[in-house]
Design an enzyme around this catalytic site. Structure first.
Site, PDB file in Angstrom:
ATOM      1  N   CYS A 129     -12.136   0.246 -29.052  1.00  0.00           N
ATOM      2  CA  CYS A 129     -13.508   0.467 -29.544  1.00  0.00           C
ATOM      3  C   CYS A 129     -14.543   0.595 -28.192  1.00  0.00           C
ATOM      4  CB  CYS A 129     -14.180  -0.324 -30.566  1.00  0.00           C
ATOM      5  SG  CYS A 129     -15.536   0.437 -31.534  1.00  0.00           S
ATOM      6  N   GLY A 133       1.018  -1.136  -0.105  1.00  0.00           N
ATOM      7  CA  GLY A 133       0.026   0.023   0.013  1.00  0.00           C
ATOM      8  C   GLY A 133       0.942   1.211   0.065  1.00  0.00           C
TER       9      GLY A 133
HETATM   10  C1  LIG Z   1      -2.237  -9.289  -0.264  1.00  0.00           C
HETATM   11  C2  LIG Z   1      -1.453  -8.101  -0.905  1.00  0.00           C
HETATM   12  N1  LIG Z   1      -0.377  -7.672  -0.542  1.00  0.00           N
HETATM   13  C3  LIG Z   1       0.438  -6.429  -1.231  1.00  0.00           C
HETATM   14  C4  LIG Z   1      -0.122  -6.000  -2.417  1.00  0.00           C
HETATM   15  C5  LIG Z   1       0.623  -4.980  -2.909  1.00  0.00           C
HETATM   16  O1  LIG Z   1      -0.035  -3.466  -2.811  1.00  0.00           O
HETATM   17  P1  LIG Z   1       0.589  -2.470  -3.303  1.00  0.00           P
HETATM   18  O2  LIG Z   1       1.317  -2.650  -4.721  1.00  0.00           O
HETATM   19  O3  LIG Z   1      -0.250  -1.235  -3.073  1.00  0.00           O
HETATM   20  O4  LIG Z   1       2.209  -2.268  -2.382  1.00  0.00           O
HETATM   21  C6  LIG Z   1      -1.125  -6.173  -2.664  1.00  0.00           C
HETATM   22  C7  LIG Z   1      -2.135  -5.643  -3.890  1.00  0.00           C
HETATM   23  O5  LIG Z   1      -3.073  -5.833  -4.538  1.00  0.00           O
HETATM   24  C8  LIG Z   1      -2.078  -7.194  -2.155  1.00  0.00           C
HETATM   25  O6  LIG Z   1      -3.286  -7.640  -2.426  1.00  0.00           O
END
Ligand SMILES: Cc1ncc(COP(=O)(O)O)c(C=O)c1O
Length: 411
Positions: free
Chosen positions: A337, A226
């Site tokens: 399209c 995240g």
């Molecule tokens: C379980 C899990 N971990 C990590 C991530 C990675 O997230 P980010 O790219 O925001 O760091 C995701 C992304 O969907 C995820 O589902």
């Protein structure tokens, strides 16, 4: 525009547009930075690169050299990570809505398993008793830059509701599982450093209850990914050092408060590691003077779906015109399209003409991996640049690839 001294215009002649290009030295810097910030070399934290962001083997090989693990979401992601030489116990599998066959595969390959539901636990226990198990908890609230990438809360399909988590651990414990982890992931693309300590807080409270009621001691505490990066017009650089300091501040305090011992912190960054390493290089194919100026390029949402899927905005450069006045507002669209095939509306850019190269930045994560050959517009090539040398790392898809999968032409 150039990357490591290599002109994009030269690459466009060499490789034909559209193509993705990755600055692999940048990726190395990102990995080093996040490892340093979270003290991964000192063993305080274990990093698992979320390969769903970009699973190219060249990238996985870089990951391997940095001695960090892989977060995988499907059996084939696990397989590709194993093929790249990542050790099974360096892979953490977090699936969702998986089949028994999926679980069989990950169990038999000895990777760490983090379950998203109690029905997956039932399936897994039919296959065997893993030494360690972790559950993805949904604490009933989420975060995330767009609704579509908010993965916690009542509307999210992910995780075990917090009130059912205790039962899940109890069932696993009764079945004979000896080691445990706890996981949550509330959303992607977050630029607020405080968010991550709040995640620690939510998870620690739950872990504390499980610890006191079941006596479980957690080996790891996984707060997911995240960590955000700057896209278009976002000038707030996410400070990974501040984030890590805040996380550890809370972590140390709450591990003591809830008598949780000394679990290892796990994080699963995807976007932070590869997002700003990638560029999509496209060419202006057609300009339409309609109700407004529409600029058409030779890539569509089949190549870069984030704008159509989430309303995401990427920074866009017109190659060679970076310093020119932004004299017009245009909509940039692809050749698919569908009327959702618009990358941006009313974007202020320098005067654009046919054959200009348009470069989409921050296109390393959730970009090429989401591409598809819709409208028979095939997937693009990928180019890697490492230490000033460029190399074609994936060829463009072609018509033979399409026909190779077709088994019957007429019935
Ligand atoms: C379980 C899990 N971990 C990590 C991530 C990675 O997230 P980010 O790219 O925001 O760091 C995701 C992304 O969907 C995820 O589902």
């Amino acid at each position: 525009m150039e990357i490591q001294g290599i002109q994009i215009s030269e690459l466009a002649i060499k490789y034909d547009t559209p193509f993705y290009v990755y600055n692999l030295n940048r990726m190395k810097e990102n990995v080093s930075e996040i490892k340093r910030a979270f003290g991964a070399d000192k063993g305080r934290c274990k990093i698992f690169y979320a390969m769903k962001a970009n699973s190219h083997p060249v990238l996985l090989n870089i990951i391997k050299k940095f001695d960090i693990g892989i977060d995988a979401v499907s059996p084939l992601e696990v397989k590709v990570a194993l093929n790249a030489g990542i050790a099974p116990d360096e892979i953490l599998y977090t699936g969702n809505y998986e089949s028994t066959e999926d679980l069989e595969y990950v169990f038999n390959n000895g990777v760490k398993i983090n379950l998203d539901s109690t029905s997956s636990l039932d399936k897994l226990l039919q296959i065997g008793i893993p030494e360690m198990i972790s559950f993805r908890i949904n604490p009933g609230q989420g975060a995330g830059k767009y609704d579509h990438i908010t993965t916690g809360g009542e509307k999210a399909k992910f995780g075990i509701p917090i009130e059912k988590a205790l039962q899940a651990y109890e069932r696993a414990q009764n079945a004979g599982v000896k080691k445990f982890g706890i996981h949550t992931f509330l959303g992607s693309g977050i630029l607020d450093e405080d968010h991550f300590q709040e995640v620690v807080e939510l998870l620690a409270e739950e872990a504390g209850e499980i610890r006191s009621k079941l006596g479980i001691k957690f080996d790891f505490f996984d707060i997911g990914g995240g960590f955000g990066i700057n896209y278009h017009k976002e000038n707030k650089k996410f400070d990974i050092n501040t984030c890590a300091e805040k996380v550890y501040g809370k972590f140390d305090e709450l591990m003591r408060k809830y008598d949780l011992g000394d679990p290892q912190l796990y994080i699963e960054p995807g976007r932070y590691i590869v997002g700003d390493t990638g560029y999509l290089v496209t060419e202006v194919t057609s300009i339409k003077d309609s109700f407004k100026k529409y600029v058409g390029i030779n890539a569509g949402f089949n190549i870069l779906i984030r704008p159509a899927l989430y309303g995401a905005e990427h920074s866009i450069e017109v190659d060679g015109k970076e310093k020119m006045k932004k004299s017009e507002k245009v909509d940039i669209c692809g050749q698919i399209c569908e009327n959702t095939d618009i990358f941006t509306r009313d974007r202020e850019l320098p005067h654009i003409e046919e054959n200009d190269l348009l470069i989409f930045k921050q296109a390393g994560a959730y970009a090429n991996v989401m591409s598809m050959p819709y409208n028979m517009r095939m997937r693009t090539a990928e180019v890697g640049i490492l230490d000033g040398e460029d190399k074609l790392i994936t060829r463009a898809e072609n018509l033979d690839d399409f026909y190779n999968r077709i088994l019957v032409n007429e019935m």
